[in-house]
Each structure stands twice: as structure tokens, then as C-alpha cells.
Write an enzyme that holds these catalytic residues in place. Structure first.
Site, PDB file in Angstrom:
ATOM      1  CB  SER A  78      -0.913  -8.700  11.588  1.00 52.93           C
ATOM      2  OG  SER A  78      -2.422  -8.698  12.098  1.00 52.93           O
ATOM      3  N   GLY A 113      -0.604  -4.785  12.725  1.00 51.15           N
ATOM      4  CA  GLY A 113       0.289  -5.192  11.724  1.00 51.15           C
ATOM      5  C   GLY A 113       0.813  -3.862  10.957  1.00 51.15           C
ATOM      6  CB  THR A 114      -1.221  -0.926   9.929  1.00 50.05           C
ATOM      7  OG1 THR A 114      -2.038  -1.791   8.972  1.00 50.05           O
ATOM      8  CG2 THR A 114      -1.257   0.499   9.755  1.00 50.05           C
ATOM      9  CB  CYS A 134     -16.618  -1.541  -7.436  1.00 50.48           C
ATOM     10  SG  CYS A 134     -17.144  -0.539  -8.865  1.00 50.48           S
ATOM     11  CG  ASN A 193      -1.880  -7.615   0.464  1.00 50.78           C
ATOM     12  OD1 ASN A 193      -0.923  -7.130   0.125  1.00 50.78           O
ATOM     13  ND2 ASN A 193      -3.018  -6.915   0.419  1.00 50.78           N
TER      14      ASN A 193
END
Lengths: 147, 405
Positions: B213, B77-78, B339, B157
């Protein structure tokens, strides 16, 4: 997350978590912007020995583990000995930290020093080698992953 | 569900999904038996090529494309997103260098736009409201004579907010009627979280380019597709052989593409039923969490939202600790906490929605899949409130909140 077993142990079973009523010194470092805030409470006797230490932490697994083990490292030590606790001693005691979490160990060192500074201030003492705390002033590399 | 032979409650389906068994079965033949290069001229190649084209038709049907050959397979997809944005920019730079996107896009879009900014393009990042929703009026107002591309994600997302893509498509269609044939503003949507989960129809949406994707809809990783409306001259992005009609070089990932086609067809066939089931589980779980954990807030739009997405902030605590404690109880989830992202900044999506750093750090994302059951969510509800309480008891912020100075 590739934390060492020791980090996971100190995160899942934190030692010395809590507060000390009428603490001799309290250190508060970090800020919510970075996602880590550590508070360390010290109970120091007349002979400058740290009788007890407790912590409270808002932060990731590494932040909790470093603050917890930092309290263990300084209990029973003199103020001067506690000053020698550095981020590398904290990291070593935890069998290392992932690169992105090294700043947590710096924060633990700063939290101890901030609590000692508070103790010195309250008692009008000068502790050799102790600098005033720079609250949350440690440097973060926000764009470290940028190409 | 089963994961690595352990009983893991997997609530991170927005990150990736399990390849479903029917898909694995469909793929295996093209790894071990019909492994020929589709570009060959022997019979086995014809079989591989036919399989790729059959998959292409399945993707086309799933997104309402008029022609199968409007679908180009890519490596992710990227890659589809990079191709759509960079090649549009390259093709149109002679007539304009302005791109409009939103502040809450995936990094595949944001970092691509930032790259173009360093190379002489001007990018407008539209703000979002507290629900992560953009304003179509603001988008319209941002359009300039030199605007060449609008790229807006279909569904977010992280917080699940579904954007008004069809409305944007209609606005752009209207504006494009006043532009020369060669000066149309192209419209790309990152539909990676949407396809297979909510209805997607490229003609109803009015998009020219759409990225998808496989691994978000129970297909394999390493395969994606870009829809390119017929008539749009999009230069190649990966150069080499003549695969994908010369527009995307590289030997086809035949098994991956076959799996992608099978997974998409299955996901779309089951979509209505799954969406209803997920929506009911989602709204039920949101209600339970907000009722049982004080100082918790839903992030994202309450209604215009992906059926399987929950994103909740728990005040006074940090997300990674939550994830580690959930993991210790066999529950996989994710967070917008810095984090967990590998950087030190929390989610750009939550910050764009107006959350403070502190609140963004305390977010938890739960994303359902076809294997998620109500029993899984019951187990989550047993584990979660005590975990939040435990972390709050450890938090100096909670201490301050309870004892205001």
C-alpha cells in the site's frame, strides 16, 4: 473521536473522583472483558439523602465521564430520587454519546443501583423498585459491525 | 512535525503517513496537466501511460520483482489482499478448499478468510507465541493435500513482529516440488507494513503474491499494488475495462500511482539509514518507558520487530483514556483497546498472543516515521508517565492491586 465538549470536560476534569472511607454503599459493575469497570461509593445520611458520592473507573473517556456526571446527578438527592437516574438522564447531561459508547451510560446507571443495593443490604432495608445488580451483565453487541 | 498547522507529535505512522513533499510535487502534474486517460491514443495519454509504467518499474525494483508487469495497481492494500485471496480460492476450488493463515493477520485478511469460510472453504488460523510469532513447523504440519493457499503477513501492524516469510517460502517450495504443476500451494504475504521499512525481495522470500500500500510509506491513500509472480493464473477481481492487462479494471489513478512510485523509490533509497535510526530510537524509548512506568510490558518480539514499532501494555488502565490524554498534549498514538477500534473487543492480535482482555485494553502503540525526532520522544516521555499515573489513580483495578483483600 466525536465526543461532545461536555464528555471531554468530564473526562479531562473529572468531578468526584476518588473513594469514600466507610462508605454507606459501594457499587462495582462491568468487567475487564468489555473494558469498563465502574465503582461508585455513596455516603448516605439517616434521612436517606446522598450526602456524597465518588467514583473510580477503568475504562474509556465516555466511561469516566458518565461515572463522574452520575455522581453529580445523585449528590443531594434522596435514595428514591437517585433510583430515577437512568442512562438517558446521564446521556442527556453529557450532551449525548457516540453510538458505540451508549453502553457506558447503562453502566453508570447500573453502578448507582448496585451501590444503592449494597446500602440497602447493609441496613436490612427494602428500597422500592430496586433490583439486585447483575454484575457486568449488560449486553454488548460484539458483532454489531459484522456484515 | 507539522500537521494541520498545529504542532502535533505524530506517533501513528503504522496507521498512515504524511505524503512527503517530493511525492506531492510528482503527483500534481498528473492531476492538472497530464490528466489524460492512459487508455486514449493521443499523445497526452501516452504520457500518462508512461508515467504509470515508470511507477510500476519502481515498485518492481523495490520488491525485487523480476518483471515490471508482475505488478498490478489496485485501489488499496485491502483490495490487493482481497484479490489475492479470493481469486486464488476461486481459481483453485476444483482441487482444494483449504487455506492457511495466522490468528494475527490484519482484518483485510481475516475477514476475507471468514467470508470464504461461509462459502465452503476451510481455513486454519495458526496460533502465535507470546511474541506474536508463528511456528514454521506448525505451519508445515497444517498443510493438507487440499491446501491451496498460505497467507502470512510479513510484519504485524500492531505489535511489529516480523514473520519468518523466507523460511515459509522455502518450506512451501520444497512441498511444491512433490506436487503437480497445476496443484502448487500459492504463497501470499501482506507486506503492507514492511515495504519501504525493511528489505523485501519476492524471490528471496519465495512468495507468489504480495500486497503493498502507498500510504504506509509516505505515498497517497487510495492506491496499492499486488505482485503476481509470472505464470500464476489469477482471475480478475474487479471487472470492467482492459486496464492492467485485463486483470484489474478501472481507469488508473494516475497521480496516485505516480505518487506511489515516487514514494516507494524514496523510501527504499533511505531505508537502511531510517531503519537504523528508528531501531535506536525504538530501543531507547522502550527502555525508558519500562524503566519509568512500573507494571508495563513490551508486546511483540523484542528483536524480530519493525524498526519503528513500539507496543506496550500498562496494567490497570484502559487505552482510550491514554490516547485522549496524549492527544490533549498534542501527541497522536493508537491502542489495541476495544474502545478505539469501534468494536467492543480488544485487539485480536494481543488476545492471540495470550494477553488477558484487561491487559489488551491497556496497550499503547507508538509507530515512528521519517519525521519523528528524538525531541518528539523526549516530549512523549515527559507526558506519558504522569498520564499512566493519573489513570491508575482513577482505576478501581489499581486500587484493588494496592489494597489486596
Amino acid at each position: 473521536m466525536n465526543y461532545s465538549d461536555k464528555v471531554m470536560d468530564y473526562f479531562l476534569n473529572p468531578r468526584n473522583m476518588g473513594e469514600i472511607e466507610g462508605a454507606s454503599g459501594i457499587g462495582l459493575v462491568g468487567n475487564a472483558r468489555c473494558g469498563d469497570i465502574m465503582k461508585i461509593y455513596l455516603d448516605i445520611d439517616g434521612g436517606n439523602i446522598i450526602r456524597d458520592a465518588k467514583f473510580k473507573t477503568f475504562g474509556c473517556g465516555a466511561a469516566v465521564a458518565t461515572s463522574s456526571i452520575a455522581t453529580e446527578l445523585i449528590i443531594g438527592k434522596t435514595v428514591q430520587e437517585a433510583l430515577e437516574i437512568t442512562n438517558s438522564s446521564v446521556m442527556e447531561a453529557l450532551d449525548g454519546l457516540p453510538t458505540a459508547k451508549v453502553h457506558c451510560s447503562l453502566l453508570a446507571e447500573e453502578a448507582i443501583q448496585a451501590a444503592l443495593w449494597d446500602y440497602a443490604q447493609k441496613n436490612g432495608m427494602v428500597i422500592e423498585g430496586l433490583k439486585p445488580p447483575t454484575y457486568g451483565g449488560h449486553d454488548h453487541h460484539h458483532d454489531a459491525d459484522e456484515s | 512535525m507539522q500537521m494541520n498547522q498545529r504542532d502535533v507529535i505524530y506517533l501513528d505512522n503504522a496507521a498512515t503517513t504524511q505524503v512527503r513533499p517530493e511525492v506531492v510535487d510528482a503527483m500534481i502534474e498528473y492531476l492538472s496537466k497530464d490528466y489524460a486517460n492512459p487508455s486514449g491514443i493521443y499523445a497526452a495519454s501516452a504520457s500518462a501511460k508512461a508515467a504509470v509504467d515508470a511507477a510500476r518499474e519502481k515498485i518492481a525494483v523495490a520488491i525485487g520483482a523480476t518483471y515490471g508487469n508482475e505488478i498490478y495497481f489496485t485501489g488499496s492494500g485491502t483490495e490487493s489482499i482481497n484479490w489475492a485471496i479470493k481469486s486464488t480460492a476461486q481459481a483453485a476450488k476444483g482441487r482444494g478448499r483449504h487455506i492457511i493463515t495466522t490468528a494475527v493477520e490484519h482484518h483485510a485478511v481475516l475477514h476475507t478468510c471468514q467470508f470464504l469460510e461461509k462459502n465452503g472453504f476451510d481455513v486454519t488460523y495458526l496460533p502465535v507465541d507470546e511474541y506474536g510469532m508463528i511456528s514454521v513447523d506448525k505451519l508445515e504440519a497444517a498443510i493438507r493435500p487440499d491446501t491451496i493457499l498460505v497467507t502470512v503477513m510479513m510484519a504485524n501492524n500492531e505489535v511489529g513482529t516480523i514473520m519468518p516469510i523466507a523460511k515459509i517460502g522455502a518450506v512451501l517450495a520444497e512441498i511444491n516440488t512433490k506436487r503437480d504443476k497445476d496443484a502448487k500451494i500459492l504463497f501470499h504475504t501482506d507486506a503492507i507494513q514492511a515495504v519501504g521499512h525493511i528489505p523485501v525481495d519476492v524471490n528471496a522470500l519465495g512468495v507468489d503474491l504480495l500486497s503493498v500500500s502507498a500510504h504506509k510509506l509516505y505515498g497517497p491513500k487510495g492506491v496499492g499494488a499486488l505482485y503476481v509472480r509470472r505464470g500464476i493464473k489469477l482471475p480478475a477481481f474487479i471487472h470492467g475495462g482492459g486496464q492492467e492487462r485485463g486483470r484489474r479494471a478501472g481507469t488508473e489513478n494516475v497521480a496516485g500511482i505516480v505518487g506511489f512510485g515516487a514514494a516507494t523509490q524514496l523510501a527504499c533509497a533511505e531505508m537502511a539509514e531510517e531503519a537504523l535510526r528508528h531501531t535506536q530510537m525504538r530501543d531507547d524509548l522502550i527502555g525508558k518507558i519500562l524503566a519509568s512506568v512500573p507494571h508495563s510490558h513490551l508486546n511483540g518480539h523484542p528483536i524480530s520487530r519493525l524498526p519503528g514499532n513500539i507496543n506496550i501494555t500498562f496494567e490497570f488502565i484502559e487505552g482510550e483514556g491514554m490516547l485522549l490524554l496524549l492527544d490533549a498534549r498534542g501527541i497522536a498514538a493508537s491502542s489495541g483497546s476495544a474502545c478505539t477500534s469501534g468494536s467492543l473487543d480488544p485487539s485480536h492480535v494481543l488476545l492471540a498472543m495470550g494477553l488477558s482482555h484487561e491487559l489488551a485494553h491497556g496497550s499503547l502503540r507508538l509507530s515512528f516515521g521519517r519525521y519523528t525526532t528524538t525531541e518528539d520522544l523526549d516530549k512523549l516521555m515527559e507526558a506519558l508517565p504522569p498520564i499512566v499515573e493519573r489513570l491508575r489513580n482513577m482505576s478501581p483495578l489499581w486500587e484493588d492491586f494496592l489494597k489486596p483483600i
